[in-house]
Design an enzyme around this catalytic site. Structure first.
Site, mmCIF file in Angstrom:
data_model
loop_
_atom_site.group_PDB
_atom_site.id
_atom_site.type_symbol
_atom_site.label_atom_id
_atom_site.label_comp_id
_atom_site.label_asym_id
_atom_site.label_seq_id
_atom_site.Cartn_x
_atom_site.Cartn_y
_atom_site.Cartn_z
ATOM 1 N N GLU A 1 0.766 -1.429 -0.039
ATOM 2 C CA GLU A 1 -0.003 0.186 -0.112
ATOM 3 C C GLU A 1 0.938 1.303 -0.065
ATOM 4 O O GLU A 1 1.747 1.381 0.913
ATOM 5 C CB GLU A 1 -0.975 0.081 1.351
ATOM 6 N N ARG B 1 6.364 -13.451 8.908
ATOM 7 C CA ARG B 1 6.730 -11.805 8.493
ATOM 8 C C ARG B 1 7.986 -11.710 9.343
ATOM 9 O O ARG B 1 8.444 -12.420 10.355
ATOM 10 C CB ARG B 1 5.934 -10.584 8.911
ATOM 11 N N LYS C 1 3.944 1.286 10.135
ATOM 12 C CA LYS C 1 4.059 2.383 9.271
ATOM 13 C C LYS C 1 3.642 3.639 10.077
ATOM 14 O O LYS C 1 4.151 4.792 9.959
ATOM 15 C CB LYS C 1 3.353 2.173 8.226
#
Length: 571
Positions: free
Chosen positions: A39, A269, A279
């Site tokens: 994104e 991850r 983020k």
């Protein structure tokens, strides 16, 4: 030819590679297509680097295709700056984007028309409805992990009413938050993601790709799988937190007339200690000026690591080193630092830089050399003669680091292998010298040290009876370049800065940046190139700073030290 730090050992296949190998062997797929779908709401970080290396690396290994697809379904948080930065980061890591069939750029927003038509299809088949519950009401109706949800009072609207309401949403008749389009699945499902999830919400925001065409935007869960199907993705690889979303991913594919049936797989991850990758929190560090910008060399962003002097080869080696597994775990940041240090040791050209200069005046220099400057040679890399030699000017006045000199003559040679008043040391690549006298200024501080050189010791052993304590680095006082050196360290001094309810800002390392002005570097560094890391002998690895360095003022960032001394600093 194998590069200095490139391994020729074939590693075992990870579990995703085993699946792909089986799929190709059985003819389930004749080729593979993967995708990396960020994104564009911030800069990519080290966790994204693992996903990039995995998805693009699989396509590379198996002769397939990897798409870079921007998940641009929330215009309120997205920006062209982030799109440009993401493309730059992926390219820098060594993976092409755009220009041929194996490296294409896509946008989820390019599918908005098709996604809207498919949403109409769900409504017409009684599988989606417009819901007017407020966000708080929707949470209440949704239930909990242990209690089933309750049907929305809008769930049994007719197809005609839902079509009309959805058209009102699309035309802008409703304010943001007034209503949403939800899939009609099962409000009693054990998997909470199947309790009539949201497919569309109202966002009266201009979009960086589609302008003002839309005021409703699809959710990630709705757009993601359908984007995979449109692009013919064979292996949709996500991190473990999306495992619970896979039933919804499959439900949508099964209930829409999509052109392909991709399959989702999940891997663990990357979690690093002493690091945050949220983020939102990274953006807070930028917005509140705790760091310079997204590319601050202390940030775990790819841009920050690039500016700090990490090489793409080091990051790719690190991602290969930690592997791909199904089990979540925290990786010690020391493994990343090892990969960086190992790469730079093998590939970084050498140079000399004195961080805290102390002047030496060699009184008998002119007695032994007819020229005021003597050129001495040093290898650019001691293990790689093919990298050539560099020439250093040796003059009557030189700088050494202040820490390399002491007046304490009681120190043993084993304890202090540098310059001691009344004793000998070798200047690397140049003569053996002796410290004769300390000259002080009016304040009593050392102004300079008078020395004498031992003749015929450039490249030669000194006469019998003269035994230098060690070898120290130096630069010419008259033919060197002044520079600023920025010593970067870990941004956080807590291994888990955002765990256990801690305020991550309280865990900031106050010594994560130390700026040294007035350092002196060998004259060859006047030609230092951006993006090239150098080993400053005995000091660490450094690179020109892309933000602050200019032709008039050289600024070097410390990439990493020669050895790991973090534990000694925090213990």
């Amino acid at each position: 030819m194998t590069k200095p730090n490139e391994s020729t050992v074939e590693r075992p296949l990870n579990f995703i590679e085993q699946i792909i190998t089986q799929d190709l062997a059985t003819g389930k797929h004749s080729t593979i297509t993967t995708r990396f779908p960020p994104e564009p709401n911030g800069y990519l970080h080290i966790g994204h680097a693992k996903s990039i290396c995995l998805n693009f690396g699989l396509a590379e290994r198996f002769g397939g295709v990897c798409n870079l697809r921007f998940d641009d379904t929330n215009p309120a948080k997205e920006d062209q700056e982030y799109i440009d930065a993401i493309i730059r980061d992926v390219n820098w890591l060594g993976f092409p984007t755009g220009g041929d069939a194996k490296s294409q750029i896509f946008f989820a927003s390019a599918y908005f028309d098709q996604l809207y038509d498919w949403a109409l299809d769900l409504i017409k088949n009684g599988k989606a409805y417009v819901c007017g519950l407020s966000p708080d009401e929707a949470r209440e109706y949704r239930g909990t992990l242990t209690e089933p949800g309750r049907p929305s009072p809008y769930r049994d609207r007719s197809v005609e009413e839902n079509l009309a309401e959805f058209e009102k949403m699309r035309s802008g008749a409703y304010d943001e938050g007034a209503c949403v389009l939800r899939a009609k699945i099962d409000m009693a499902a054990g998997n909470i993601n199947l309790r009539d999830p949201i497919l569309y919400r109202i966002r009266k925001q201009s979009h960086h790709q589609t302008g003002d065409k839309w005021c409703i935007y699809p959710t990630y869960d709705y757009a993601h799988g359908q984007g995979d199907a449109i692009e013919g993705i064979t292996h949709s690889i996500c991190t473990l937190e999306f495992a619970d979303h896979r039933p919804l991913y499959e439900w949508l594919l099964d209930n829409l007339p999509v052109p392909a049936q991709p399959r989702q797989y999940e891997f663990a991850r990357l979690e690093l200690n002493y690091t945050i990758t949220s983020k939102r929190k990274l953006k807070q560090l930028v917005d509140e000026n705790y760091v310079d910008a997204w590319d601050d060399p202390r940030m775990p962003t790819i841009a920050g690591m690039r500016r700090r002097g990490y090489s793409p080869r080091a990051l790719r080696n690190f991602c290969d080193l930690i592997g791909v597994t199904k089990s979540a775990s925290t990786v010690d940041v020391g493994m990343l630092e090892f990969a960086v240090r190992d790469d730079l040791n093998a590939n970084a050209p050498r140079a000399m830089c004195v961080l805290s200069p102390l002047k030496l005046v060699i009184n008998n220099f002119a007695d032994h050399f007819s020229e005021s400057t003597i050129a001495v040679g040093q290898p650019c890399h001691p293990q790689h003669p093919e990298m050539g030699e560099r020439t250093l000017p040796f003059t009557a006045e030189v700088f050494i680091d202040v820490s390399d000199f002491t007046e304490d003559t009681s120190l043993s040679r084993k304890k202090f292998k540098r310059l001691v008043l009344g004793d000998y040391v070798r200047l690397r690549g140049a003569s053996v010298i002796k410290a004769e006298k300390v000259v002080r200024d009016e304040a009593g501080e050392i102004s300079y040290v008078e020395c004498s050189l031992v003749p015929n010791t450039i490249g030669e052993d000194p006469p019998e009876g003269i035994r230098p304590r060690g070898v120290i680095h130096w630069v010419s006082a008259t033919e060197s370049v002044e520079c600023e050196v920025r010593l970067y360290d870990r941004l956080f001094n807590d291994p888990s800065p955002d765990a256990g309810g801690k305020e991550f800002l309280d865990c900031l390392n106050p010594e994560s940046l130390v700026v040294i002005s007035g350092a002196r570097a060998e004259i060859n560094l006047n030609g230092a190139e951006l993006g090239v890391a150098y080993q400053f002998e005995r000091e660490g690895y450094f690179t020109l700073d892309s933000r602050y360095s200019t032709a008039e003022k050289l600024v070097f960032n410390r990439t990493i030290g020669l050895k790991d001394n973090w534990e000694s600093k925090v213990s």
